[in-house]
Design an enzyme around this catalytic site. Structure first.
Site, PDB file in Angstrom:
ATOM      1  N   PHE A 429      62.963  45.178  51.008  1.00  0.00           N
ATOM      2  CA  PHE A 429      61.820  45.912  51.161  1.00  0.00           C
ATOM      3  C   PHE A 429      60.514  45.093  51.019  1.00  0.00           C
ATOM      4  CE2 PHE A 429      60.743  45.282  47.156  1.00  0.00           C
ATOM      5  CZ  PHE A 429      60.676  46.473  46.036  1.00  0.00           C
ATOM      6  N   GLU A 430      59.508  46.041  51.771  1.00  0.00           N
ATOM      7  CA  GLU A 430      58.175  45.321  52.131  1.00  0.00           C
ATOM      8  C   GLU A 430      58.218  44.489  53.395  1.00  0.00           C
ATOM      9  OE1 GLU A 430      55.245  44.193  49.224  1.00  0.00           O
ATOM     10  OE2 GLU A 430      56.056  45.402  47.644  1.00  0.00           O
ATOM     11  N   GLY A 431      59.460  44.532  54.196  1.00  0.00           N
ATOM     12  CA  GLY A 431      59.767  43.773  55.018  1.00  0.00           C
ATOM     13  C   GLY A 431      60.764  42.848  54.866  1.00  0.00           C
TER      14      GLY A 431
END
Length: 625
Positions: A429-431
């Protein structure tokens, strides 16, 4: 709990929470701005040109003694609250954070850490936010819940919201009366954010956007009152043509037409609320457009870019606790009539964990120091590098800790297997780390390309002067030229005890700059398709940033006489040596036709597998006839 035996609860924990809340409020009421040196915020991009931009990086950013003492006054009580009040094992087992725990988090002000004070928040700097993240990381589910609320959920309102939007929404969000969620991901669009299908159509009276669509894997989706939602809208261009572009909206649950699915049953961070969110003819006032119509993609990227750095301090906080618990086990567990701590292969694992924690911590606080400069400096590459390094180090270090603990690490009676499960999401997550590596490499290469455009054109056209100059540079490099980028010597910014490592950094940076020019010349704009090349470029850059961060931090520690600074020197030098040789290998792989480069073989193997969608080798027991 995250590695802690539960202590007395009730009155003791409530008192700890009250003390932490009181000290925090007093601290924010009288604190002054962070005092860090000015910097040009172009450090990572300059590395692509073979330069080390010292401003803002050397010396290491620091806070004043007064600010430090004030921070520490409330760090202790807050840590005590998390240690005594938060039952991480129960949160993991039941798959939710208890209501009373959420209420205490709100009373501590933790839902408004970076919301400006005029809107009821604590208004803490990025550096102080990072420091709090170390403590909050003692429970991964709480960490994710708070981060989804403020690092992405409400962050868009702070970054691009107008005054009316800030005044309307931030006070209740900062108090925790309202909880925020960030709604971008959809069933058919994960990393490809631009491909979302959720649509917002302007009503006939032009007073509302009618929102329809579904979002998936939304943290706080079942808890949130306020959503930052991204949807396709029709935009009329200057030439009169109509195109679909992404727009960001502030959406209240009370607008109607919003439902959510049941909480997902996840591998890790099980206490965080993750679910689908559905919008059916939700009427969103035009006043709730966040930023500009059609400008949603930029808003989404700015939100995501702004918060990634804090993963470094949060993971470092978790690793410090893990090292403490694992060291206690290794020093008391006996095998072959010796403590585990006496064996070289166990010692190697502790050195690795300490080194990783030191590097990510250094990278995180160097980046937060940059971000705390006036004018919202662009540190998106630096923040992405912190995220990639710290997430992968977390997974590696927790795995190594379980190896030290043996069977005990695999048992649910202890916190270690939960730490392993919680750590896996960090790479996603968060890229995803794959997408972020492409972002890191391409953003830097784009910067270098703009600077080097004329030179590359001259080389391609065969300009004799430029070609001869390039040949001369390569000849000097092949003869082992001395690289001096100003880190060492009489006017150097790195302490002499770190001189050899500084020289290694300078050499790596110099040849990285040369390699970047060669890659741009070889691939041109087509480099966007060379993902294996871009991965190596990103890996080199992450190492260079880590080397810079530890050299700057360790030099400061020596200069001011911090305790155990000799230990820091050991960690810094160890990392720099390892990173240096990793970079040399990666640089050699980037040479055209290098024997170390196996890209074509990798592509061929994967192509043959994916054509059959299976492992295609014959079984070792098979016969030809």
């Amino acid at each position: 709990m995250s590695g802690c035996v539960l202590l007395s609860r009730g009155a003791t924990a409530a008192a700890a929470a009250a003390r932490a809340s009181r000290v925090l409020r007093e601290f924010t009421a009288r604190r002054r701005p962070l005092h860090t040196s000015l910097q040009s915020c172009s450090f990572a991009k300059e590395l692509f040109l073979g330069n080390i931009e010292q401003k803002g990086v050397f010396p290491f950013p620091e806070v004043s003694q007064h600010e430090l003492s004030e921070i520490n006054q409330f760090v202790g009580p807050l840590e005590k609250f998390f240690t005594e009040e938060v039952d991480s094992r129960k949160i993991d087992q039941e798959g939710k954070i208890p209501v009373d725990t959420l209420e205490k988090l709100k009373s501590l002000g933790l839902f408004g850490i970076q919301v400006p004070e005029e809107y009821g928040g604590l208004g803490l700097s990025n550096t102080m936010y990072a420091r709090l993240g170390e403590i909050i990381s003692l429970d991964a589910s709480i960490t994710v819940t708070l981060a989804a609320h403020q690092a992405i959920g409400l962050k868009g309102i702070i970054l691009v919201g107008n005054e009316e939007q800030k005044a309307k929404y931030l006070p209740k969000l900062s108090s925790g009366e309202h909880i925020a969620a960030f709604c971008l991901t959809e069933p058919a669009s994960g990393s490809d954010a631009a491909s979302i299908q959720t649509r917002a159509t302007l009503s006939e009276d032009k007073k509302y956007f009618i929102l329809n669509g579904s979002k998936v894997w939304i943290t706080n989706g079942g808890l949130a009152n306020i959503f930052t939602v991204f949807a396709k809208t029709e935009v009329v261009d200057s030439d009169g043509s109509k195109t679909d572009k992404m727009t960001a909206f502030i959406v209240e649950r009370d607008f109607g037409g919003i439902t959510n699915g049941k909480p997902e049953d996840k591998l890790g961070i099980r206490g965080s609320n993750t679910c689908e969110v559905h919008f059916e003819n939700t009427r969103v006032p035009v006043e709730n457009v966040l930023g500009e119509v059609g400008g949603g993609f930029k808003v989404a990227m700015n939100i995501l870019n702004s918060g990634r750095f804090s993963m470094g301090s949060a993971v470092a906080g978790m690793l410090k606790k893990l090292i403490e618990l694992t060291a206690e086990y290794a020093c008391t567990r006996k095998q072959f009539n010796r403590n585990l701590s006496e064996f070289g292969l166990i010692q190697e694992k502790f050195a690795l964990m300490a080194q990783k924690a030191y590097v990510m911590e250094s990278m995180a606080y160097l980046t937060s120091g940059m971000l705390d400069q006036p004018g919202f400096p662009d540190c998106s590459i630096e923040a992405a590098m912190v995220k990639v390094f710290s997430s992968e180090a977390a997974w590696q270090c927790v795995s190594e800790a379980l190896q030290i603990l043996g069977g005990s690490g695999y048992m649910k009676d202890y916190p270690y297997e939960r730490m392993l499960r919680d750590a896996r999401i960090l790479l996603i997550f968060e890229g995803t780390n794959e997408i972020l590596r492409l972002f890191i490499a391409l953003t830097g290469l784009q910067h270098a390309g703009r600077i080097l455009t004329s030179r590359i054109k001259e080389l391609k056209s065969g300009n004799v002067t430029t070609v001869m100059e390039t040949i001369g540079r390569k000849l000097r490099d092949s003869l082992g030229r001395t690289v001096d980028l100003g880190l060492t010597g009489d006017l150097g910014v790195v302490h002499p005890s770190l001189g050899d490592s500084a020289n290694k950094l300078e050499e790596n940076v110099h040849y990285f700059g040369r390699t970047v020019e060669t890659l741009l010349l070889r691939f041109g704009k087509n480099i966007v398709e060379e993902q294996l090349v871009l991965k190596r470029v990103a890996n080199i850059l992450i190492n260079l940033y880590g080397m810079t961060a530890v050299l700057s931090r360790a030099s400061r520690s020596i200069r001011i006489g911090l305790r155990n600074h000799d230990h820091e020197v050991l960690l810094a030098n160890m990392f720099c040596v390892e990173a240096y040789f990793q970079n040399l290998f990666s640089l050699s792989q980037l040479d055209k036709n290098a024997p170390e480069n196996l890209d074509e073989q990798i592509k061929k193997v994967s192509r043959q597998i994916l054509e059959k969608r299976a492992y295609i080798c014959a079984h070792p027991l098979d016969r030809a006839s």
